[in-house]
Each structure stands twice: as C-alpha cells, then as structure tokens.
Design an enzyme around this catalytic site. Structure first.
Site, PDB file in Angstrom:
ATOM      1  N   ASP A 203      30.733  -4.941  69.908  1.00  0.00           N
ATOM      2  CA  ASP A 203      29.990  -5.400  68.738  1.00  0.00           C
ATOM      3  C   ASP A 203      28.861  -6.361  69.131  1.00  0.00           C
ATOM      4  O   ASP A 203      28.793  -7.471  68.638  1.00  0.00           O
ATOM      5  CB  ASP A 203      31.005  -6.091  67.799  1.00  0.00           C
ATOM      6  CG  ASP A 203      30.380  -6.570  66.511  1.00  0.00           C
ATOM      7  OD1 ASP A 203      29.467  -5.902  66.003  1.00  0.00           O
ATOM      8  OD2 ASP A 203      30.815  -7.632  66.014  1.00  0.00           O
ATOM      9  N   GLU A 447      40.127  -6.980  73.856  1.00  0.00           N
ATOM     10  CA  GLU A 447      40.575  -5.960  72.911  1.00  0.00           C
ATOM     11  C   GLU A 447      40.557  -4.536  73.482  1.00  0.00           C
ATOM     12  O   GLU A 447      39.953  -3.633  72.905  1.00  0.00           O
ATOM     13  CB  GLU A 447      39.741  -6.024  71.629  1.00  0.00           C
ATOM     14  CG  GLU A 447      39.931  -7.320  70.876  1.00  0.00           C
ATOM     15  CD  GLU A 447      39.280  -7.318  69.492  1.00  0.00           C
ATOM     16  OE1 GLU A 447      38.584  -6.344  69.151  1.00  0.00           O
ATOM     17  OE2 GLU A 447      39.487  -8.298  68.753  1.00  0.00           O
TER      18      GLU A 447
HETATM   19  C1  GCB Z   1      36.323  -8.727  67.492  1.00  0.00           C
HETATM   20  C2  GCB Z   1      35.576  -8.597  68.751  1.00  0.00           C
HETATM   21  C3  GCB Z   1      34.183  -9.188  68.692  1.00  0.00           C
HETATM   22  C4  GCB Z   1      33.540  -8.832  67.349  1.00  0.00           C
HETATM   23  C5  GCB Z   1      34.375  -9.439  66.241  1.00  0.00           C
HETATM   24  C6  GCB Z   1      33.835  -9.098  64.849  1.00  0.00           C
HETATM   25  O1  GCB Z   1      37.515  -8.612  67.437  1.00  0.00           O
HETATM   26  O2  GCB Z   1      36.265  -9.105  69.866  1.00  0.00           O
HETATM   27  O3  GCB Z   1      33.430  -8.700  69.752  1.00  0.00           O
HETATM   28  O4  GCB Z   1      32.223  -9.255  67.257  1.00  0.00           O
HETATM   29  O5  GCB Z   1      35.684  -8.931  66.324  1.00  0.00           O
HETATM   30  O6  GCB Z   1      33.092  -9.891  64.300  1.00  0.00           O
HETATM   31  O7  GCB Z   1      34.134  -8.021  64.368  1.00  0.00           O
END
Ligand code: GCB
Length: 650
Positions: A203, A447
């Site tokens: 993301d 993750e």
């Molecule tokens: C998560 C990820 C991160 C994302 C975040 C989100 O679990 O580790 O990289 O940016 O959620 O905001 O969805």
C-alpha cells in the site's frame, strides 16, 4: 545481483555472528579518505520503446546519453515520478537511464595507491552501472547500497571526465522484494496493443530512481574493509567487542581507540579482534528513558601497512553506543530495564521528491518525533537511508529495522528463488546496519500470507539465518494473521500484530474496538507467551473534516479510534504488551484506487508534516507514558509539555 559470499562460520552455535565477505562502511572523510557527493542534476531518459529495450540495443551507455536522444534534467536524490508534468513518466514501468559526468581530482586517477569507489545508496529496483561505458556493477533491490571499484578505469582515462551511467528498472516480479507482477491486458477491444500494468500487494506508491546519495570515495589500496562492534555491559563496565576486516595486505598493524564525547581516549586495543573495557561506561539510552540519552563513543580504527613505497595508513571512525537488548517472555529490556515502544511507523515519502532522500525533511521528521514524545519507529516497509539510521543513533530513537519483505502473499513468493533472495537481502541489511545502537530488532517482513503452509519453512529458515548473522538482536515479522493460523509466529522473538478494528472490519463501529483488541492480545498471549507489540493501528483521516458524533474520515473519528485502542493497550501494557506504533506518522502516496483519496491518509501528520488533531492526543499520551519512569528530569519536561498543551487549548 548481490554477491555476498560466506567466508567462514565463526562459532555457529556460539554468540559470534556469521562473517560475511565485503564491507559496507558508510563513506567518510578521514585523514586517509576523500569523498565526492554526486547529488545534483543528472541527465535522464526513460526508455518508452515497446519492449523497453532500446537502450540496450543501442548501447546508450557507450556514449554520452544526450548524443543518443533527448534527455531530461533529473535531480538526484529523488524519485523520477513526481518531478515532471508527464503522467506517462509518473507511472512508467521499465528501464530508465541516468547519467552524470564528473571530474575527479588528478591525484585519485594517477596515484596507484588510491582506490576509488563508486557507491550508490539506493537505486530502485534493479540497477546496472557503467563507468565510461564499462560495466562495473549490477544490483538487485531498491533499498540497500552497493558499490564498485573503479580505480583502474579512472587510471586508464586519467584527465578525462568520468561518465557514470545507471540503468534502473522498477519492474517487480513474484520473486523480487517487494514482490509484484506485470499483468498484460490482451483484450484488444478494451486495451491498446502491448498494454500492461504493474500489480503490487503493498500500500505505497512504487516510486523509483536514484533515491539516495551517490558518492565517489577513496581509500588507500590496503584499507579497512569492515568493522563489527557488539557491546556488552558487566555491572558498570562497558565491553566493546570489535572485529575488523582488512583488505589488501596480510602484513599490517591495527590500532583501536575509543573516544568519549569530551574527547578523552577511554580504551585502546590492537589487532583485528578484541574487547575494549570502559569502566563507568555511559550507556546508550533511548530518548526519554534517561536524562542523557543516545550517548555515543567514537571508535577510531587506524590501519598501518608497510609497503615498498613506505608506510600507508587508513583511518575510519565509527560511532559506538554501548547498550544491551534482551527479550523475556513478557518484556523487552534495554540495558536491563523494561522498554515500552511508544512510536510510529514511517514511510520514506514526501511531495515532489517521492522516496528521494532530503536532509530538510529528515530533520523536520526527527523534530516532530521528539515533539511527539515518540521513542521508536519501524522502518515500514523497507530499509531506510543510512543517514536516517545515523540520526536515530544520535537522538536515541529506537528502530525496528524492516526488510522490504512486504506483500509476500502469493504461493510462488514462498519458493526457493524468493527465499534465497530474501536471505541475501537480510545479509545486506545486517551488514549495513549491524553497528547502529538504535537498531534493536530486525523485522524480516510485513503481513506475509503466513497462514499458507510454505510460510513455516520460509520463516523458520529466514529467521534462523538472520539470527546467525546477528545473534545479538531479536527477530520478528509483522503479522495480520490469526494466532492459530500463523505458521511463522513460532520462530519470532516478539509478536508484532497489525489490526484495523472499526476501519476495515466493523467499519464505523468504534464501540467494538476495545473488546476486539483485548481478545486479540489474549489469544496471542495464550498461544505463545511472547511479548506483543501493536505494530499498526489507525484510521484514514482527511485533515479539516469534522464530525461529532464521529464519522469515518473525520479528525474526531481518528482520535476515538486511537483512544479506544489506548484503553485496551493500557490494560495489557504492564503485563505482556511492550509497544504501540501508530499507522502512520504521515500521510503518504499510494497507487490510485477507490480506497485511497490521493494516497493513504492514516497519518497523524499530513504529507506536508502538519499535525492533525490526533497528533496532540498521541503527544499527550507518549509524554505521559515516558513520565511513568518517574525520572525527575522527565517529570519536569512532561510538566512543561502539559502546560504548553494547556495554554494551546485555552
Ligand atoms: C496495513 C499495511 C500498511 C497499510 C495499512 C493500511 O496493514 O501494513 O502497509 O498502509 O495497513 O492503511 O491499510
């Protein structure tokens, strides 16, 4: 491709680390070393040809880039994506070409006793480097440095400018770190010919380019190649174990001097390996844990080699923090005292420069961290610039140092090709960051699909290897799995869990957070009896959106999410929960999607580093937690902060 070779198993079962060939000491100006920074404007061209291979067919590296076609001015360090007005370049996938001509001092080129290195801090993702048209290096992975010895090339072209050409490809595959895949759209009724897109499973925007400084630097022909330092503490005595690798001579003398901050030599040694003893050592303490945090000694290493031409010496000075890290079933101890991570997750991300390194931004971020009372961060989701790590040492900001293992979710990303590359990346990361006292734990991934069966072997191997590389630090990966389904968790020292209650699940239902967080903690604790960090939690928030009662995306909603998590954290943090890291320090850019409004907005600061309401809430909390150590100095500082808050609220 990185090519660390094993040279020795040093007491594989003992507390000594595996020794890797090659060093990655940060380039430094010393009495024996010079450095030239190649930051500035480079010539640049993206290869827009259909197969993206025109540059190789036409050998763009063989003559100045501007002679083979039009070039753009491209700042280095910076991502190439956001500096222009061209959407095609912003979203470009494939090879881009950078070139810079540089005059090197005549002494560098003429003196056979001078070794000249070209060092690239980060080229995302795959890079090939030529100097004056000659291939000198290739490297896979966008977040770690690599270098090439270009002395001989300079000597043969003495007096000529040195032309550095770097071709960089940002394509991600299931076996890169992070993984990705190219999707070809073949439906000719919907897509033009040869249409493809890059898919990723993470993301953040896949910014690319020369992201960190590029240096030319010198050493003598016989030189200090690597220094490894592992500190210990015995009562009030600091023990600094050191190991030095010398290249270019078998016949040398090594002197080691440890200086304190006042410029007093407090210990000395000789030889390539030894232990320095520092009576009444000043320990390296995290920010807010001690009235004199982040105490750094300087380890001055002097190499003296007798050559036919006389005596040659090389000098390198390494900052050294004396501190220990220990993990029990419910605590994380720094210097034997319980440490609670109250901090953030970050990204290397900002307007215009993308993931490009910038001193002003870095100093601003550290000022914000200290204002916030944050004592730690995780380098989500890849290793950050070396200059960042240096400031963490200097300010006492504790780091969970994460590899770019983000988005490992497909079966094929758990196979041997991927695993071997991941092992190499851990070698490069440990080699680069092993001497930073601020680094207290390695995170090998974020993750991953750790519920898939091959994850067990993958993480068992990866974590064992990381521990062999560095037996002094705990290892983790960050999970979003259920405890009973997680095949990697048995191998970690600390459980790190991400959750987004009332956001991705039960959206809008703030009332379920506390129960769900507590249940999650209990489940993990029952299964593993290992300390737990809430390694992500948060909510997207558009600054200036207000809703009371709170609604998603408003500043009020973000605050209540945080408060509800904090209630659950407070129940468990005296027990086995050892930390909380907000997602995220600042808003950051992502791919475009219906889930993202100009990027991810879970920052407590905007992308321009202005506070949202939740930043003040977190600040109040972090200073209060720090104050629980009841250190009189801190109590005073906290009082000031509370007064300040009081005044700013009234
Ligand atoms: C998560 C990820 C991160 C994302 C975040 C989100 O679990 O580790 O990289 O940016 O959620 O905001 O969805």
């Amino acid at each position: 491709m990185a090519c660390w070779l094993w040279v020795a198993w040093v007491a594989a079962l003992g507390s000594r680390a595996l020794v890797l060939a090659g060093g990655m000491l940060y380039p430094q100006e010393t009495p024996s070393r010079e450095r030239k920074d190649l930051s500035g404007l480079w010539d640049f061209r993206a290869d827009f040809s259909e197969d993206r291979n025109q540059g190789f067919r036409e050998r763009w590296y063989q003559s100045p880039l501007r002679e083979t076609g039009p070039v753009l001015d491209m700042p280095v360090p910076a991502s190439f994506n956001d500096v222009g007005q061209d959407a095609k370049l912003q979203n470009f996938i494939g090879w881009v070409w950078y070139e810079r001509q540089v005059m090197v001092p005549q002494s560098w080129a003429r003196d056979p006793g001078t070794r000249v290195m070209l060092r690239i801090g980060s080229a995302h993702y795959y890079a090939i480097v030529w100097v004056n048209g000659v291939h000198v290096a290739e490297h896979e992975g966008g977040h770690l440095p690599f270098e090439a010895d270009i002395s001989r090339l300079l000597r043969s072209d003495a007096g000529e400018p040195c032309r550095v050409t770097v071709a960089i490809n940002n394509t991600l595959t299931p076996h890169t770190l992070p993984p990705g895949q190219i999707e070809y759209k073949t439906d000719r009724l919907r897509y033009p010919k040869n249409y493809f897109i890059q898919l990723t499973h993470f993301d953040f925007f896949n910014y690319a380019g020369l992201h960190r400084p590029v240096f030319l630097y010198t050493t003598p022909a016989s030189y200090i190649e690597d220094i490894s330092v592992t500190p210990e503490v015995a009562q009030s005595t600091g023990l600094v174990n050191y190991e030095i690798v010398v290249h270019g001579s078998e016949n040398f003398e090594l002197d080691v001097l440890l200086w304190d901050k006042e410029g007093r030599a407090v210990a000395k040694g000789t030889g390539a390996r030894g232990q320095l003893q520092v009576p009444d050592a000043q320990l390296w303490w995290p920010y807010l844990m001690h009235e004199q945090p982040a105490y750094l000694y300087s380890l001055e290493v002097t190499l003296v080699v007798q050559t036919g031409a006389g005596t040659v010496s090389d000098v390198y000075t390494l900052p050294v923090g004396i501190r220990t890290v220990t993990v029990t079933h419910n605590q994380f101890l720094i210097n034997g005292k319980p440490f609670y991570f109250h901090g953030v997750n970050k990204h290397e991300d900002s307007d215009i420069r993308g993931k490009g390194f910038d001193w002003a931004l870095l100093v601003k971020d550290f000022n914000l961290l200290r204002w916030l009372g944050a004592n730690s961060f995780r380098t989500s989701h890849y290793p950050y610039a070396e200059e960042v790590m240096q400031l963490c040492d200097r300010y006492g900001i504790v780091v969970i140092d994460e590899a770019p293992g983000v988005g490992i979710v497909q079966w094929e990303s758990f196979g041997n090709i991927s695993l071997n590359h991941h092992l190499e990346v851990m070698e490069e990361l440990v080699q680069r960051d092993k001497n930073h006292p601020s680094v207290v734990m390695w995170s090998v991934a974020n993750e991953p699909a750790s519920w898939l069966p091959p994850a067990a072997y993958y993480f068992k191997t990866l974590i064992a290897h990381t521990k062999a590389l560095d037996p002094t630090r705990p290892v983790t990966f960050v999970s979003n799995s259920r405890p009973e389904a997680d095949n990697g968790a048995p191998y970690v020292d600390v459980i790190c869990i991400n959750s987004y209650y009332s956001w991705y699940h039960d959206s809008g239902h703030l009332e379920v957070i506390q129960l769900q967080v507590s249940t999650t903690f209990e489940n993990w604790n029952q299964l593993y009896q290992k300390p737990i960090i809430q390694s992500e939690y948060g909510a997207d928030t558009i600054p200036g959106f207000h809703q009371d009662p709170p609604k998603m995306f408003s500043e009020e909603y973000q605050k209540v999410v945080l408060q509800q998590y904090h209630l659950a954290l407070d129940q468990k943090r005296k027990d086995y929960v050892i930390g909380e890291l907000i997602w995220n320090f600042a808003d950051f850019m992502t791919d475009q999607s219906v889930m993202r409004v100009m990027g991810n907005k879970k920052g407590i600061f905007t992308r321009q580093r202005q506070p949202k309401g939740s930043a003040f809430l977190l600040r109040e909390r972090y200073w209060r937690i720090a104050n629980e150590t009841r250190h009189p100095h801190l109590a005073m500082v906290t009082q000031c902060v509370e007064n300040q808050l009081f005044y700013s609220l009234n």
